[in-house]
Design an enzyme around this catalytic site. Structure first.
Site, PDB file in Angstrom:
ATOM      1  N   GLU A   1     -24.626  19.375  39.849  1.00  0.00           N
ATOM      2  CA  GLU A   1     -23.622  19.523  40.740  1.00  0.00           C
ATOM      3  C   GLU A   1     -22.565  20.533  40.797  1.00  0.00           C
ATOM      4  OE1 GLU A   1     -22.169  15.442  40.325  1.00  0.00           O
ATOM      5  OE2 GLU A   1     -23.893  14.428  41.510  1.00  0.00           O
ATOM      6  N   TRP A  35     -28.840   7.888  41.308  1.00  0.00           N
ATOM      7  CA  TRP A  35     -30.217   8.027  40.536  1.00  0.00           C
ATOM      8  C   TRP A  35     -30.128   7.565  39.491  1.00  0.00           C
ATOM      9  CZ3 TRP A  35     -32.010  13.079  38.560  1.00  0.00           C
ATOM     10  CH2 TRP A  35     -30.596  14.083  37.923  1.00  0.00           C
ATOM     11  N   ASP A  36     -29.156   7.503  38.764  1.00  0.00           N
ATOM     12  CA  ASP A  36     -28.941   7.079  37.369  1.00  0.00           C
ATOM     13  C   ASP A  36     -30.071   6.070  36.894  1.00  0.00           C
ATOM     14  OD1 ASP A  36     -26.514   8.606  38.254  1.00  0.00           O
ATOM     15  OD2 ASP A  36     -25.473   7.541  36.793  1.00  0.00           O
ATOM     16  N   LYS A  95     -24.175  22.178  35.407  1.00  0.00           N
ATOM     17  CA  LYS A  95     -23.191  20.775  34.968  1.00  0.00           C
ATOM     18  C   LYS A  95     -24.192  19.982  33.881  1.00  0.00           C
ATOM     19  CE  LYS A  95     -20.940  16.694  36.914  1.00  0.00           C
ATOM     20  NZ  LYS A  95     -20.566  16.049  37.908  1.00  0.00           N
ATOM     21  N   GLN A  96     -25.397  19.963  34.513  1.00  0.00           N
ATOM     22  CA  GLN A  96     -26.420  19.025  33.630  1.00  0.00           C
ATOM     23  C   GLN A  96     -27.879  19.327  34.268  1.00  0.00           C
ATOM     24  OE1 GLN A  96     -24.724  16.569  37.149  1.00  0.00           O
ATOM     25  NE2 GLN A  96     -26.505  15.294  36.481  1.00  0.00           N
TER      26      GLN A  96
END
Ligand code: IFM
Length: 780
Positions: free
Chosen positions: A497, A354-355, A610-611
């Site tokens: 994640e 998906w980046d 994480k993000q």
């Protein structure tokens, strides 16, 4: 002394040059990745010419995926190497770990992608030899890579150069190539053919060299998997030995062979490679470099972003991002995507995530829509694998693989990565099974592209089908919870994640609903306005059925709302997890340090991310909540986010800037800029972080530059940081180029296009005629 410096460009080259000042065998990976050269077709990591233990010498050709063995997933194989040039002086092999090294300097010029390395090496008492190595990958001819070496000593020396085509390469041990055929034509032109073991991609490599020195001896060597030439010369004190090497790399997967059903393809490739290398031989390094530099000049003329700042690094880092954005994609080939490490390392095996859609595509949509279209056509071509995956999981429609490689490979996420050091048990990777949001992300990106371009041709041929078939997947994916009388999406991994097997990840649920609503609107609009396209899609997808399946669930999908404290739960359990003091990890200069204390199972028990996850939702669907709720949630979740993924800081930066948390925005901006360029000398060993590079562009242009594409409008509401005096960038909106210039309190927007445009500037709609500029003063 710092290993890397950023201020060695002078005059015209100010803020274009990144320099490595120290040779340090421990940190080879950093500049190998940062200084990667390429053109989207070829990606060549900048390993040094002479070999070192610990180097990662990579040459990738986009799309040439191969599965090395049954237990491995497909990956971009390392092509035979042409960059290695071994040199001995008086019998001593050039190796900077030995002898003495003076005046070491290795720099990349982002303006034309050339890397130059120079130093003086003293291998024995009183002998000093000066070396200048240069290398570039052509932007003009995508197959070409060229190097040059100048050697000059303060004494007479016996010089030996050994170089050629080295097929003894692997991907960290995984062998991809078989069936080698090699020979030398007319003494100078080395030819090497080899084939990938499973996908049967034919790689054809030619190399030649030029040498200006009078008396040289040449000895061809056919080694195991190699084809080399050993060139010996006695070089007089003070005279310069000049050597050039030019190589041509191609394969039968090249775009020109898409519809080619010719048995002679092998011969054709040989002939093309040989002809190309002969022409290149006549031109030589400097002419080829000039040709390539001209293409780079064109790129920069259209794409440069100018920043006047007290901190000049910001300008350089932005150019670093633009440089990599230009070489990470093959702009005209819709059979290939962008790897998470682009073509700069073996990390993530060249796979697309998906980046691309969420972090990189905004740059292309708003700066180079043709490339954006190519990338989305790639996703269209990946529908085959998406449909296959949906079926395998018992769903309908198109469920995109978490990791994509070649267009019909389907899901290629490895099922495990590494093994437990104690038990030896394989450590599972669950993302390929559970991270479903990518399907909605791709549909979202298709719609963003359409909003920015009005490219109806794309929508009719590809875009509508992607949005409808992904929506069909979601309608089959949601599960009815009869107790709660609602549809849910359980057992997923959201963007964060650190949380596995979660139910109702807010990002996933909202994006799924967005996907289904887009599809419904499209189906209704096509039924009313475009019967032909409707019929075409109906034949393929059964639109009545899709519509009724979506209608059955879409209004009843559970969309988590703010709780009594105005916090939107990231998933069903997040807010009841244990709290953890995160200072230690947040203050660490390394990422993923939390793994020193917790394994994945344990991490699932704590309120730590994480993000960006919920914060990502606030960014992509900005109208869901009022500003106070958004701010509150931003603060709540940012506090719990370790930014352990390179995808995290840029998004947080943009929202911090939007929400008025300026110090935090500036801090996160610096963090986003230094993911690859920072002091951590091991951060980029596996390759540069493509998404974070897209994120740099986003932080500059969408963050401080205030550019946003939301609900079909282009909005410009900039706010510069204190250290910046001026920012200039351009964007393309519905086919018209727009130049934006921002100072601390003035905004100028010029419509360079041919049509009148209507855009939103500081929340006010403004129409700008072609070739006119509007100016707005604002309080900075
Ligand atoms: O797609 C990302 C993911 O969000 C975090 N882990 C790395 C992946 C590839 O960059």
């Amino acid at each position: 002394m710092e290993n890397l410096v950023f201020n060695e460009g002078y005059n015209e080259e100010r803020n274009w040059i990144i320099t490595e000042k120290i040779f340090d065998n421990r940190y080879l990976g950093k500049c190998e990745a940062l200084f990667t050269q390429g053109n989207g077709y070829l990606g060549v990591r900048n390993s040094l010419d002479e070999k070192y233990v610990g180097e990662r010498r990579n040459t990738f050709v986009t799309g040439t995926f191969n599965k090395a063995s049954e237990e491995e997933v497909t990956e971009l194989p390392n092509f035979p190497d042409v960059t290695n040039i071994e040199i001995t002086i008086n019998g001593k092999r050039l190796n900077l770990n030995y002898g003495q090294v003076k005046d070491y300097n290795r720099s990349i010029n982002l303006k034309n992608g050339e890397v130059i390395r120079s130093f003086i090496w003293s291998s024995e008492n009183g002998l000093e030899t000066k070396f200048i190595f240069k290398r570039f990958v052509s932007l003009e001819n995508e197959h070409l890579i060229a190097s040059s070496v100048d050697i000059e000593s303060n004494k007479d020396i016996d010089l030996v150069i050994t170089t050629g085509i080295d097929g003894a390469v692997t991907n960290s041990g995984a062998q991809h190539f078989i069936n080698i055929e090699r020979r030398i034509h007319e003494n100078y032109f080395m030819q090497y053919l080899t084939e990938t073991s499973q996908s049967r991609v034919l790689g054809v490599i030619h190399s030649t060299y030029l040498c200006n020195y009078g008396d040289i001896d040449i000895l061809p060597i056919m080694g195991r998997r190699t084809l080399l030439n050993k060139i010996s010369a006695s070089v007089k004190q003070g005279s310069k030995f000049h050597f050039e090497k030019i190589s041509d790399i191609r394969s039968n997967r090249d775009k020109e062979f898409i519809d080619y059903n010719n048995d002679n393809i092998r011969d054709i490739l040989k002939e093309k490679g040989l002809t190309s290398i002969k022409e290149a031989y006549k031109k030589g390094y400097d002419v080829l470099l000039n040709e390539s530099s001209e293409k780079w000049n064109e790129f920069w003329k259209n794409s440069d972003i100018e920043i006047e700042s007290e901190v000049e690094f910001d300008q350089l880092a932005t150019r670093f991002a633009l440089y990599h954005l230009n070489i990470m994609v093959k702009h005209d080939d819709n059979r290939v995507g962008i790897g998470a490490k682009a073509l700069s390392g073996e990390g993530y095996k060249g796979h697309s995530f998906w980046d691309t859609e969420i972090f990189i595509l905004p740059y292309f949509i708003l700066s180079n829509p043709n490339t954006a279209r190519t990338l989305l056509e790639y996703r269209y071509k990946c529908l085959y694998g998406a449909r296959k995956k949906a079926k395998e999981y018992g769903y309908e429609g198109a469920m995109y693989p978490w990791e994509c490689a070649w267009i019909d490979d389907g899901e290629v996420t490895p099922l495990s990565g590494g093994a437990d050091v104690i038990t030896g048990e394989e450590l599972p990777i669950l993302t390929g099974i559970l991270e479903h949001h990518i399907t909605a992300d791709i549909a979202y990106a298709v719609w963003q592209y359409y909003q920015a371009t009005n490219d109806l041709d794309f929508m009719k041929k590809y875009g509508y089908e992607v949005i409808i078939d992904t929506a069909k997947f979601w309608a089959s994916r949601v599960e009815f919870n009869s107790e709660k009388d609602r549809y849910e999406i359980t057992n997923v991994i959201g963007p964060d994640e650190y949380k596995e097997h979660v139910d109702n990840n807010a990002y996933t649920n909202y994006m799924a609903v967005n996907n289904m609503r887009l599809a419904l609107n499209i189906i209704e609009k096509l039924a009313a306005d475009d019967k032909d396209t409707y019929k075409k899609l109906d034949n393929k997808l059964n639109l009545d059925n899709v519509k009724s399946n979506i209608n059955k669930c879409v209004e009843k999908v559970y969309l988590p709302l703010p709780n009594k404290d105005e916090i939107i739960p990231q998933n069903d359990t997040y807010l009841s997890l244990k709290e953890l003091d995160l200072n230690k990890y947040k203050n660490s200069t390394e990422v993923l340090t939390i793994y020193n204390d917790f394994n994945m199972e344990k991490l699932n028990e704590y309120m730590v991310s994480k993000q960006s996850d919920l914060v990502m939702l606030l960014f992509v669907l900005e109208d869901l909540f009022d500003i106070n709720t958004k701010k509150k949630n931003f603060v709540f979740y940012e506090d719990k986010t370790l930014h352990d993924s390179s995808l995290s800081k840029a998004t947080h930066m943009i929202l911090a800037n939007d929400y008025g948390f300026y110090d935090l925005a500036d801090n996160l901006f610096d963090g986003a800029l230094t993911i690859d360029l920072g002091k951590n000398m091991n951060s980029s060993n596996e390759g540069i972080h493509s998404a974070s590079i897209g994120g740099i562009w986003q932080s500059v242009v969408m963050g401080y530059g205030g550019l946003r594409l939301a609900h079909g409008e282009l909005r410009i509401s900039p706010r510069l940081p204190k250290k910046w005096n001026k920012l200039s960038y351009s964007t393309i909106w519905q086919g018209n180029e727009i130049k934006v210039m921002v100072t601390k309190n003035k905004l100028e927007v010029t419509n360079k296009g041919t049509e009148k445009i209507k855009i939103n500037i500081f929340d006010e709609f403004v129409e700008i005629e072609s070739n006119l500029t509007i100016t707005r003063e604002f309080k900075g």
